[in-house]
Design a protein around this motif. Structure first.
Motif: not given
Length: 272
Positions: A107, A88-89, A92-93, A57
């Protein structure tokens, strides 16, 4: 007890405040640029998760911005923000956007690197952890930034393509007041009376000058006839609103396009 030392007081405060809301798990103290945590054996995973959340974050976008500026020499802030949003997208995907699974999950890399060092009676520098433990993670960030740049360039090329088609459209007179276009497995054209326009008739409509423009590739089956006819209204019937060609038609013809479900086409024909 674990002491995490930061170079910036603001980072220490951010992590402290983030964990403070969950302080019933652990005892901790903020001391200038350090956070001192009293760590029980069963709270190690909690601290790891909190540090991963802090990095994702608070630091991840800043680090990717540095990669853009230092490795790819992007200086325009608006341009960088656009690319960062794409990156960023993608992160995340990543498991759904790309046909292959990433070599490493960002992660998981963070989680594994922290699990290796989070243990009782430890004092460590966050900057040193970043420098020596996150090399593979940074390589992944670099890879996602590269993919985002490629995606951004494709977007720019597509926008230029759409604008060129709009200019073509703006210079033409309408040869039909309206056109009905049905898309299911393929695109089928109908005139304003509901009569199907076969391929032979569509070819006669096509202006050969459109196809001669070497700087502009125009699809001969759909876009070229639409541009050549330049209808004032396009009644488009489809369930596939996210199909690439449907999106392009709507982007080029804009307010001229009226969208309907496929089922509404037969109702329309009965009323003509």
């Amino acid at each position: 007890m674990i002491e995490i030392r930061f170079e910036e007081t603001s980072d220490a405060k951010i992590l402290y405040e983030q964990m403070k809301a969950k302080s019933f798990y652990i005892d901790m103290v903020l001391r200038e640029q350090s956070i001192i945590v009293s760590l029980a054996a069963d709270t190690q995973d909690f601290l790891v998760r909190e540090l991963v959340e802090f990095i994702v974050k608070t630091k991840e976008m800043k680090w990717m911005d540095e990669i853009l500026a230092q490795s790819f020499f992007y200086s325009d802030e608006e341009e960088r923000n656009h690319i960062l949003h794409i990156a960023d997208e993608l992160i995340r995907e990543s498991n759904t956007v790309w046909s292959h699974k990433p070599k490493h999950d960002c992660y998981q890399l963070l989680h594994a690197s922290l699990q290796d060092i989070i243990q009782a009676d430890l004092s460590f520098s966050f900057a040193s952890y970043v420098r020596f433990r996150l090399r593979v993670y940074f390589a992944e960030l670099h890879r996602f930034v590269e993919m985002a740049i490629d995606e951004y360039k494709l977007e720019q090329e597509y926008q230029s393509f759409v604008e060129a088609l709009r200019q073509q459209l703006g210079s033409r007179k309408s040869r039909l007041s309206c056109l009905h276009l049905v898309f299911h497995d393929s695109f089928v054209f109908y005139d304003d009376k509901g009569h199907r326009l076969n391929q032979e008739r569509l070819v006669k409509y096509i202006d050969s000058n459109i196809l001669k423009d070497q700087d502009l590739y125009v699809d001969t089956n759909v876009i070229a006839p639409l541009l050549s006819i330049a209808p004032k209204i396009i009644h488009l019937y489809t369930a596939h609103t996210d199909h690439n060609m449907v999106v392009t038609i709507r982007n080029v013809f804009q307010e001229r396009v009226k969208l309907y479900t496929v089922g509404e086409f037969e109702k329309m024909r009965q009323n003509l």
